[in-house]
Enzyme design. Structure first.
Site, short mmCIF file in Angstrom:
data_model
loop_
_atom_site.label_atom_id
_atom_site.label_comp_id
_atom_site.label_asym_id
_atom_site.label_seq_id
_atom_site.Cartn_x
_atom_site.Cartn_y
_atom_site.Cartn_z
N GLU A 64 -6.85 -9.73 -0.65
CA GLU A 64 -6.61 -8.47 0.06
C GLU A 64 -7.45 -8.39 1.33
O GLU A 64 -7.01 -7.87 2.35
CB GLU A 64 -6.88 -7.29 -0.89
CG GLU A 64 -5.79 -7.22 -1.96
CD GLU A 64 -6.05 -6.20 -3.06
OE1 GLU A 64 -7.04 -5.45 -2.97
OE2 GLU A 64 -5.25 -6.15 -4.01
N LYS B 298 -6.09 5.61 0.91
CA LYS B 298 -4.66 5.67 1.18
C LYS B 298 -4.40 6.81 2.16
O LYS B 298 -5.31 7.59 2.46
CB LYS B 298 -3.93 5.88 -0.15
CG LYS B 298 -3.99 4.63 -1.04
CD LYS B 298 -3.40 4.88 -2.41
CE LYS B 298 -3.33 3.59 -3.21
NZ LYS B 298 -2.89 3.81 -4.60
N ASN C 272 -2.66 8.93 -5.12
CA ASN C 272 -3.92 8.79 -5.86
C ASN C 272 -5.10 8.34 -4.99
O ASN C 272 -6.08 7.78 -5.47
CB ASN C 272 -3.74 7.94 -7.11
CG ASN C 272 -3.30 6.53 -6.80
OD1 ASN C 272 -3.23 6.14 -5.64
ND2 ASN C 272 -3.02 5.75 -7.82
N HIS D 261 -7.22 2.80 -3.19
CA HIS D 261 -6.91 1.56 -3.90
C HIS D 261 -8.21 0.76 -4.04
O HIS D 261 -9.02 0.74 -3.12
CB HIS D 261 -5.90 0.74 -3.10
CG HIS D 261 -5.76 -0.67 -3.56
ND1 HIS D 261 -4.91 -1.03 -4.58
CD2 HIS D 261 -6.39 -1.81 -3.18
CE1 HIS D 261 -5.01 -2.35 -4.79
NE2 HIS D 261 -5.90 -2.84 -3.95
N TYR E 176 1.62 -4.77 -1.90
CA TYR E 176 2.13 -4.35 -3.20
C TYR E 176 3.16 -5.33 -3.78
O TYR E 176 3.95 -4.96 -4.65
CB TYR E 176 2.75 -2.95 -3.09
CG TYR E 176 1.70 -1.85 -3.00
CD1 TYR E 176 0.69 -1.74 -3.97
CD2 TYR E 176 1.72 -0.93 -1.97
CE1 TYR E 176 -0.27 -0.75 -3.90
CE2 TYR E 176 0.75 0.08 -1.90
CZ TYR E 176 -0.23 0.17 -2.87
OH TYR E 176 -1.18 1.16 -2.81
P1 CMP Z 1 -2.95 1.22 -7.22
O1 CMP Z 1 -3.51 0.97 -8.57
O2 CMP Z 1 -3.83 1.32 -6.05
O3 CMP Z 1 -1.85 0.10 -6.90
C1 CMP Z 1 -0.57 0.19 -7.45
C2 CMP Z 1 -0.05 1.53 -7.15
O4 CMP Z 1 1.24 1.78 -7.58
C3 CMP Z 1 -0.89 2.56 -7.87
O5 CMP Z 1 -2.15 2.59 -7.28
C4 CMP Z 1 -0.03 3.78 -7.68
O6 CMP Z 1 -0.27 4.35 -6.40
C5 CMP Z 1 1.36 3.17 -7.69
N1 CMP Z 1 2.04 3.45 -8.93
C6 CMP Z 1 1.81 2.90 -10.13
N2 CMP Z 1 2.67 3.41 -11.05
C7 CMP Z 1 3.45 4.29 -10.37
C8 CMP Z 1 4.51 5.14 -10.75
N3 CMP Z 1 4.96 5.18 -12.00
N4 CMP Z 1 5.07 5.93 -9.80
C9 CMP Z 1 4.63 5.90 -8.53
N5 CMP Z 1 3.60 5.10 -8.11
C10 CMP Z 1 3.05 4.31 -9.02
#
Ligand code: CMP
Length: 144
Positions: free
Chosen positions: A127, A10, A113, A116, A50
């Site tokens: 994807e 990311k 985070n 992905h 997303y």
């Molecule tokens: P990822 O699992 O890659 O894909 C979905 C993303 O949504 C996840 O990583 C996070 O980056 C984001 N995400 C999930 N829950 C939250 C949340 N409560 N607040 C902000 N971002 C979120």
């Protein structure tokens, strides 16, 4: 038993200089690199990627985040790479991700985070089509 996983750094992975570290973990594990590129993410691609989160309160921020700088899109292949890759990446929420995982070692918040990973082979295929419409490396020999 070849399994596909699409992964990408990311924007924070690129901004924080963690690309090599992240790639290195997949390489050292032994997975095969099938595609990789640094790319700018347009809003439409972020929204499509997303789509399953559309309507959730964090959706607008999530799309803004993924568009906030270049990302490195990668395709890794290997036995059980989806399951294995998700273990290596760690839980979505960095405070729940184990030490030794990418998020456990380098991330603090769910909104930043780092990486992905597809959650299933089927989603990886979708994807890959979304992120690599030009296709993956088809290398077979020097003469192809
Ligand atoms: P990822 O699992 O890659 O894909 C979905 C993303 O949504 C996840 O990583 C996070 O980056 C984001 N995400 C999930 N829950 C939250 C949340 N409560 N607040 C902000 N971002 C979120």
């Amino acid at each position: 038993l070849l399994d596909l996983e699409k992964a990408y750094d990311k924007p924070d992975g690129v901004q924080r200089g963690l690309i090599a570290e992240i790639i290195s973990r997949f390489e050292k594990k032994g997975f095969y690199l099938r595609g990789m590129k640094l790319m700018d993410v347009k809003k439409a691609l972020g929204e499509q990627h997303y789509a399953e989160h559309e309507g959730k309160p964090f959706f607008p921020g999530l799309v803004k985040y993924i568009c906030s700088g270049p990302v490195v899109a990668m395709v890794w292949e290997g036995p059980n790479v989806v399951a294995s890759g998700r273990q290596m990446i760690g839980a979505t929420k960095p405070h729940e991700s184990a030490a030794g995982t990418i998020r456990g070692d380098y991330a603090l918040t769910v909104g930043r985070n780092l990486i992905h990973g597809s959650d299933a082979v089927e989603s990886a295929k979708k994807e890959i089509a979304l992120w690599f419409p030009e296709g993956l490396s088809q290398w077979k020999s020097c003469q192809h």
